[in-house]
Design a protein around this motif. Structure first.
Motif, PDB file in Angstrom:
ATOM      1  N   GLY A  51       2.013  -9.334   4.184  1.00 43.14           N
ATOM      2  CA  GLY A  51       0.754 -10.069   4.265  1.00 43.14           C
ATOM      3  C   GLY A  51       0.007  -9.757   5.551  1.00 43.14           C
ATOM      4  N   TYR A  52       0.712  -9.626   6.634  1.00 42.92           N
ATOM      5  CA  TYR A  52       0.086  -9.275   7.913  1.00 42.92           C
ATOM      6  C   TYR A  52      -0.250  -7.786   7.970  1.00 42.92           C
ATOM      7  CZ  TYR A  52       1.416 -13.817   9.897  1.00 42.92           C
ATOM      8  OH  TYR A  52       1.546 -15.156  10.161  1.00 42.92           O
ATOM      9  N   LEU A  53       0.727  -6.952   7.598  1.00 42.38           N
ATOM     10  CA  LEU A  53       0.523  -5.510   7.729  1.00 42.38           C
ATOM     11  C   LEU A  53      -0.576  -4.987   6.818  1.00 42.38           C
ATOM     12  CD1 LEU A  53       4.168  -4.105   8.012  1.00 42.38           C
ATOM     13  CD2 LEU A  53       2.596  -4.830   9.832  1.00 42.38           C
ATOM     14  N   SER A  54      -0.786  -5.639   5.690  1.00 45.69           N
ATOM     15  CA  SER A  54      -1.796  -5.171   4.741  1.00 45.69           C
ATOM     16  C   SER A  54      -3.198  -5.178   5.338  1.00 45.69           C
ATOM     17  CB  SER A  54      -1.769  -6.011   3.462  1.00 45.69           C
ATOM     18  OG  SER A  54      -2.204  -7.339   3.734  1.00 45.69           O
ATOM     19  N   LEU A  55      -3.377  -5.915   6.412  1.00 45.66           N
ATOM     20  CA  LEU A  55      -4.679  -5.968   7.070  1.00 45.66           C
ATOM     21  C   LEU A  55      -4.962  -4.719   7.899  1.00 45.66           C
ATOM     22  CD1 LEU A  55      -4.571  -9.685   8.235  1.00 45.66           C
ATOM     23  CD2 LEU A  55      -5.820  -8.736   6.274  1.00 45.66           C
ATOM     24  N   VAL A  56      -3.915  -3.958   8.228  1.00 44.86           N
ATOM     25  CA  VAL A  56      -4.112  -2.811   9.121  1.00 44.86           C
ATOM     26  C   VAL A  56      -3.521  -1.499   8.625  1.00 44.86           C
ATOM     27  CG1 VAL A  56      -4.356  -4.192  11.218  1.00 44.86           C
ATOM     28  CG2 VAL A  56      -2.080  -3.453  10.484  1.00 44.86           C
ATOM     29  N   VAL A  57      -2.737  -1.536   7.566  1.00 40.57           N
ATOM     30  CA  VAL A  57      -2.093  -0.312   7.094  1.00 40.57           C
ATOM     31  C   VAL A  57      -1.965  -0.353   5.579  1.00 40.57           C
ATOM     32  CG1 VAL A  57       0.259  -1.191   7.328  1.00 40.57           C
ATOM     33  CG2 VAL A  57      -0.142   1.240   7.549  1.00 40.57           C
ATOM     34  N   ALA A 106      -1.739  -7.609  13.090  1.00 44.42           N
ATOM     35  CA  ALA A 106      -2.822  -7.813  12.117  1.00 44.42           C
ATOM     36  C   ALA A 106      -4.189  -7.847  12.793  1.00 44.42           C
ATOM     37  CB  ALA A 106      -2.582  -9.102  11.335  1.00 44.42           C
ATOM     38  N   GLU A 107      -4.250  -8.359  14.017  1.00 45.44           N
ATOM     39  CA  GLU A 107      -5.512  -8.430  14.758  1.00 45.44           C
ATOM     40  C   GLU A 107      -5.863  -7.111  15.445  1.00 45.44           C
ATOM     41  OE1 GLU A 107      -5.442 -13.159  15.980  1.00 45.44           O
ATOM     42  OE2 GLU A 107      -4.655 -11.677  17.397  1.00 45.44           O
ATOM     43  N   GLY A 108      -4.962  -6.140  15.361  1.00 45.62           N
ATOM     44  CA  GLY A 108      -5.211  -4.851  15.991  1.00 45.62           C
ATOM     45  C   GLY A 108      -4.917  -4.828  17.478  1.00 45.62           C
ATOM     46  N   LYS A 109      -4.287  -5.865  18.003  1.00 48.96           N
ATOM     47  CA  LYS A 109      -3.953  -5.917  19.424  1.00 48.96           C
ATOM     48  C   LYS A 109      -2.671  -5.165  19.731  1.00 48.96           C
ATOM     49  CE  LYS A 109      -6.222 -10.336  20.134  1.00 48.96           C
ATOM     50  NZ  LYS A 109      -6.010 -11.767  20.434  1.00 48.96           N
ATOM     51  N   LEU A 110      -1.869  -4.937  18.704  1.00 46.44           N
ATOM     52  CA  LEU A 110      -0.619  -4.204  18.837  1.00 46.44           C
ATOM     53  C   LEU A 110      -0.519  -3.281  17.642  1.00 46.44           C
ATOM     54  CD1 LEU A 110       2.100  -4.062  20.448  1.00 46.44           C
ATOM     55  CD2 LEU A 110       2.994  -5.667  18.766  1.00 46.44           C
ATOM     56  N   SER A 120       2.949   5.124   9.991  1.00 48.60           N
ATOM     57  CA  SER A 120       1.850   4.226   9.694  1.00 48.60           C
ATOM     58  C   SER A 120       0.498   4.874   9.902  1.00 48.60           C
ATOM     59  CB  SER A 120       1.949   2.982  10.577  1.00 48.60           C
ATOM     60  OG  SER A 120       1.727   3.335  11.929  1.00 48.60           O
ATOM     61  N   GLY A 121       0.435   5.905  10.722  1.00 47.03           N
ATOM     62  CA  GLY A 121      -0.840   6.545  10.985  1.00 47.03           C
ATOM     63  C   GLY A 121      -1.742   5.712  11.873  1.00 47.03           C
ATOM     64  N   LEU A 122      -1.188   4.691  12.536  1.00 46.68           N
ATOM     65  CA  LEU A 122      -2.015   3.799  13.325  1.00 46.68           C
ATOM     66  C   LEU A 122      -2.123   4.180  14.789  1.00 46.68           C
ATOM     67  CD1 LEU A 122      -0.967   0.341  11.917  1.00 46.68           C
ATOM     68  CD2 LEU A 122      -3.005   1.658  11.403  1.00 46.68           C
ATOM     69  N   VAL A 123      -1.267   5.079  15.245  1.00 45.00           N
ATOM     70  CA  VAL A 123      -1.322   5.465  16.645  1.00 45.00           C
ATOM     71  C   VAL A 123      -1.317   6.977  16.758  1.00 45.00           C
ATOM     72  CG1 VAL A 123      -0.243   3.360  17.515  1.00 45.00           C
ATOM     73  CG2 VAL A 123       1.179   5.283  16.920  1.00 45.00           C
ATOM     74  N   ASP A 124      -1.637   7.465  17.933  1.00 43.20           N
ATOM     75  CA  ASP A 124      -1.712   8.888  18.209  1.00 43.20           C
ATOM     76  C   ASP A 124      -0.390   9.581  17.888  1.00 43.20           C
ATOM     77  OD1 ASP A 124      -1.955  11.424  19.329  1.00 43.20           O
ATOM     78  OD2 ASP A 124      -2.946  10.690  21.129  1.00 43.20           O
ATOM     79  N   ASP A 125      -0.459  10.694  17.171  1.00 41.33           N
ATOM     80  CA  ASP A 125       0.741  11.432  16.783  1.00 41.33           C
ATOM     81  C   ASP A 125       1.529  11.952  17.969  1.00 41.33           C
ATOM     82  OD1 ASP A 125      -0.761  12.916  13.842  1.00 41.33           O
ATOM     83  OD2 ASP A 125       0.286  11.010  14.101  1.00 41.33           O
TER      84      ASP A 125
END
Length: 141
Positions: A51-57, A106-110, A120-125
């Motif tokens: 539920g939380y992760l779905s907001l960012v990934v 979820a807020e994009g702070k972490l 996840s593709g959320l941070v620099d490779d």
């Protein structure tokens, strides 16, 4: 599943887990009824995490970071403890820390760490696998 019943044994003893999963009746670790309760607690934890992760990934995660597996195990233990009249204070606090961490993600702070396959593709490779990145706002003077 982000964690397994065996990984819950890193947080509580097998005996404690069996007692929680078998409602105090005599049970064994490999008893299908005990394993079903343990797996249900993990499924509930994973649903909360999703539920939380779905907001960012995009879900499902191909290769969940170890952080997600750790959160899954901790929340699953908390779910098992909720089957009793009271949850020990330290587990109540641990659950709140897990939720706070998920909220920050979820807020994009972490950001979730990158796994070896791109994860996840959320941070620099260029970052190491398993590393956590904290994003903060610039100071306003």
């Amino acid at each position: 599943m982000y964690s397994t019943p065996d990984e819950l044994k890193l947080l509580l003893s097998e005996k404690e887990l069996v007692q929680l999963a078998s409602d105090g009746r005599v049970g064994l670790w490999l008893d299908p009824a005990v394993q079903a309760v343990l797996n249900e607690a993990i499924d509930q934890a994973d649903s909360e995490i999703d539920g939380y992760l779905s907001l960012v990934v995009e879900l499902p995660l191909n290769l969940p970071p170890r952080l997600v597996g750790n959160l899954s195990a901790k929340i699953a233990v908390y779910n098992l403890l909720r089957r009793r009249p009271t949850v020990p204070d330290h587990w109540q606090s641990e659950y709140q820390r897990c939720r706070d961490l998920l909220l920050r993600i979820a807020e994009g702070k972490l950001k979730l760490p990158v796994e070896e396959d791109g994860g996840s593709g959320l941070v620099d490779d260029a970052l190491d696998p398993g590393r956590i990145v904290v994003v903060t706002r610039d100071k306003e003077w």
